[in-house]
Structure formats: C-alpha cells, structure tokens
Write a protein that holds these residues in place. Structure first.
Motif, PDB file in Angstrom:
ATOM      1  N   ALA A  77       0.820  -1.227   0.000  1.00  0.00           N
ATOM      2  CA  ALA A  77       0.000   0.000   0.000  1.00  0.00           C
ATOM      3  C   ALA A  77       0.850   1.271   0.000  1.00  0.00           C
ATOM      4  O   ALA A  77       0.350   2.363  -0.286  1.00  0.00           O
ATOM      5  CB  ALA A  77      -0.938   0.008   1.211  1.00  0.00           C
ATOM      6  N   LEU A  78       2.143   1.120   0.303  1.00  0.00           N
ATOM      7  CA  LEU A  78       3.049   2.279   0.319  1.00  0.00           C
ATOM      8  C   LEU A  78       4.002   2.247  -0.875  1.00  0.00           C
ATOM      9  O   LEU A  78       5.103   2.807  -0.830  1.00  0.00           O
ATOM     10  CB  LEU A  78       3.849   2.304   1.633  1.00  0.00           C
ATOM     11  CG  LEU A  78       3.027   2.418   2.918  1.00  0.00           C
ATOM     12  CD1 LEU A  78       3.943   2.391   4.143  1.00  0.00           C
ATOM     13  CD2 LEU A  78       2.187   3.692   2.921  1.00  0.00           C
ATOM     14  N   ASP A  79       3.581   1.540  -1.936  1.00  0.00           N
ATOM     15  CA  ASP A  79       4.414   1.445  -3.155  1.00  0.00           C
ATOM     16  C   ASP A  79       5.799   0.878  -2.875  1.00  0.00           C
ATOM     17  O   ASP A  79       6.788   1.310  -3.477  1.00  0.00           O
ATOM     18  CB  ASP A  79       4.545   2.819  -3.840  1.00  0.00           C
ATOM     19  CG  ASP A  79       3.191   3.365  -4.276  1.00  0.00           C
ATOM     20  OD1 ASP A  79       2.360   2.569  -4.746  1.00  0.00           O
ATOM     21  OD2 ASP A  79       2.957   4.583  -4.112  1.00  0.00           O
ATOM     22  N   GLY A  80       5.869  -0.069  -1.936  1.00  0.00           N
ATOM     23  CA  GLY A  80       7.143  -0.731  -1.662  1.00  0.00           C
ATOM     24  C   GLY A  80       7.963  -0.115  -0.546  1.00  0.00           C
ATOM     25  O   GLY A  80       9.009  -0.641  -0.166  1.00  0.00           O
ATOM     26  N   ARG A  81       7.523   1.053  -0.027  1.00  0.00           N
ATOM     27  CA  ARG A  81       8.260   1.630   1.101  1.00  0.00           C
ATOM     28  C   ARG A  81       8.001   0.788   2.360  1.00  0.00           C
ATOM     29  O   ARG A  81       7.003   0.083   2.417  1.00  0.00           O
ATOM     30  CB  ARG A  81       7.797   3.082   1.358  1.00  0.00           C
ATOM     31  CG  ARG A  81       8.117   4.022   0.228  1.00  0.00           C
ATOM     32  CD  ARG A  81       7.949   5.489   0.659  1.00  0.00           C
ATOM     33  NE  ARG A  81       6.675   5.754   1.317  1.00  0.00           N
ATOM     34  CZ  ARG A  81       5.536   6.032   0.699  1.00  0.00           C
ATOM     35  NH1 ARG A  81       5.480   6.050  -0.614  1.00  0.00           N
ATOM     36  NH2 ARG A  81       4.426   6.289   1.375  1.00  0.00           N
ATOM     37  N   PRO A  82       8.845   0.857   3.373  1.00  0.00           N
ATOM     38  CA  PRO A  82      10.097   1.627   3.466  1.00  0.00           C
ATOM     39  C   PRO A  82      11.261   1.048   2.659  1.00  0.00           C
ATOM     40  O   PRO A  82      12.238   1.717   2.424  1.00  0.00           O
ATOM     41  CB  PRO A  82      10.409   1.608   4.966  1.00  0.00           C
ATOM     42  CG  PRO A  82       9.663   0.457   5.533  1.00  0.00           C
ATOM     43  CD  PRO A  82       8.458   0.253   4.665  1.00  0.00           C
ATOM     44  N   GLY A  83      11.187  -0.213   2.224  1.00  0.00           N
ATOM     45  CA  GLY A  83      12.212  -0.768   1.334  1.00  0.00           C
ATOM     46  C   GLY A  83      13.626  -0.636   1.854  1.00  0.00           C
ATOM     47  O   GLY A  83      13.893  -0.953   3.010  1.00  0.00           O
ATOM     48  N   VAL A  84      14.520  -0.130   0.988  1.00  0.00           N
ATOM     49  CA  VAL A  84      15.937  -0.029   1.372  1.00  0.00           C
ATOM     50  C   VAL A  84      16.155   0.981   2.508  1.00  0.00           C
ATOM     51  O   VAL A  84      17.222   1.023   3.113  1.00  0.00           O
ATOM     52  CB  VAL A  84      16.860   0.338   0.181  1.00  0.00           C
ATOM     53  CG1 VAL A  84      16.903  -0.782  -0.833  1.00  0.00           C
ATOM     54  CG2 VAL A  84      16.436   1.638  -0.469  1.00  0.00           C
ATOM     55  N   TYR A  85      15.131   1.788   2.789  1.00  0.00           N
ATOM     56  CA  TYR A  85      15.258   2.779   3.867  1.00  0.00           C
ATOM     57  C   TYR A  85      14.638   2.279   5.174  1.00  0.00           C
ATOM     58  O   TYR A  85      14.406   3.061   6.090  1.00  0.00           O
ATOM     59  CB  TYR A  85      14.603   4.104   3.439  1.00  0.00           C
ATOM     60  CG  TYR A  85      15.134   4.603   2.116  1.00  0.00           C
ATOM     61  CD1 TYR A  85      16.439   5.097   2.010  1.00  0.00           C
ATOM     62  CD2 TYR A  85      14.362   4.523   0.959  1.00  0.00           C
ATOM     63  CE1 TYR A  85      16.943   5.512   0.785  1.00  0.00           C
ATOM     64  CE2 TYR A  85      14.872   4.939  -0.271  1.00  0.00           C
ATOM     65  CZ  TYR A  85      16.162   5.431  -0.345  1.00  0.00           C
ATOM     66  OH  TYR A  85      16.678   5.827  -1.559  1.00  0.00           O
TER      67      TYR A  85
END
Length: 204
Positions: free
Chosen positions: A77-85
């Motif tokens: 729902a967050l377009d893949g965030r937080p991902g690498v962060y």
C-alpha cells in the motif's frame, strides 16, 4: 582453515551463516574482527545493489570471500516503502520505535486486506577471484494495526504472519528463524554455495 567474512557487526546474524560455512571448512568472521574495514555507505536503490556494494568493496579491500546482506520491509500500500530505507525510515538515527510509529501512521486508514507486506532479504557472496553471486528470500505477511510481542526487533511486532496467527515478535526464536526472509535466502544460497567455494579453491 579458510576464512569468510560476514559483513555485519551482529553476532547473531553471523551465527546463522556459520552453520553453512563451517562444515565446508570455512571459519566465519565478522566486521568486529576487522576494525579497519571500510564502513560501506549503502547508496544503492535496491536491496541487491546494497548487498553487492558491501560484499564487493570489502572483498576487494581484504582480498577474501565476503558475504553481505541487505534486507527490509516492503509494504504494497506504500508502493514498496520503506524498502531499502527500512532501518532509517523515520530519520538518520536508527530507531525501531520511531520507524514503526511512522509506518502505522501512514497505514492508519488502510483496511486489513490491503496491508499486505513482506520482509525481503538479498545475500551477496563476493570474492576478488570470481563473479559475485546473489540470492534472495522473503516471507509474506501483513502489517498489524498495533504492535504485539517482544521477541524481535525492527518491524517484527507489527509484521503479522497469517499462517501462524501471530506477529513475528510473538513467535519463538526457532519458529521465527525457520520461516524468516533470511532463512529462505540462506536455503537459496546453499544451492549455489558448493560451486562457488569449489571455484574459490581452484583459483588460489
């Protein structure tokens, strides 16, 4: 005894790799054993880029086999965030509580069925003598509405695993380690490890 460096200062993480490398005649070391090793800045935009960057930089610098990983949380729902962060989602200082609160705030109005997410891990195994190999693993789940459980770190208390009916932080360590993204990546690594180490032995 040949050496492999696990590019981490986390002894627990290194222990997971030990069971793979020790039977193959490799002694496992961590960055705690190499005080002067470069602290590689993770400037990649994907987990794979960061893992490769860490593994190859240190392998070249120390002229030995290096294993590095990069992992994090991917929320649909967050377009893949937080991902690498993932580790610094709420700011430059790594703060699990702040990261989790930011995540929950961003998902506040998202219904349960749309809170799907996965923990994702990429492992990179590098050597100055041959091409780097990468493998990945993941575990599917969804983001709970509030934290539960104390046996874990990072986003574990809000990462709900439907087939277990619990969050990652509510699982026993052995149960968690059996299904984790890193465990699944390690299974993939095992399939390629012998060929990599055979080539390594032949290149010396």
């Amino acid at each position: 005894m040949k050496n492999v460096l696990i590019a981490t200062k986390n002894k627990g993480k290194a222990k997971e790799f030990e069971s793979l490398f020790s039977p193959r005649g490799y002694e496992v070391h961590t960055l705690l054993d190499y005080e002067n090793a470069t602290d590689v800045e993770e400037t990649g935009t994907t987990f794979a880029e960061n893992a490769i960057l860490k593994a190859e930089t240190i392998a070249k610098e120390l002229n030995q086999v290096v294993m590095a990983d990069d992992s994090g949380l991917v929320v649909d729902a967050l377009d893949g965030r937080p991902g690498v962060y993932s580790a610094r989602y709420a700011g430059e200082d790594k703060n699990d509580e702040a990261n989790t609160q930011k995540l929950l705030k961003e998902l506040k109005d998202i219904p349960a069925e749309k809170r799907t997410a996965r923990f994702y891990c990429v492992l990179a195994l590098a050597s100055p003598n041959q091409e780097t190999i990468t493998v990945s693993g993941y575990v599917e789940g969804r983001i709970a509405e509030s934290p539960a459980g104390t046996n874990g770190f990072g986003y574990d208390p809000v990462f709900y695993v439907p087939e277990k009916g619990k969050t990652m932080a509510e699982l026993e360590s052995a149960e968690k380690n059996a299904i984790s993204h890193r465990a699944n990546a390690l299974k993939e690594l095992e399939k390629e490890l012998d060929l990599f180490l055979t080539r390594e032995g032949g290149s010396r």
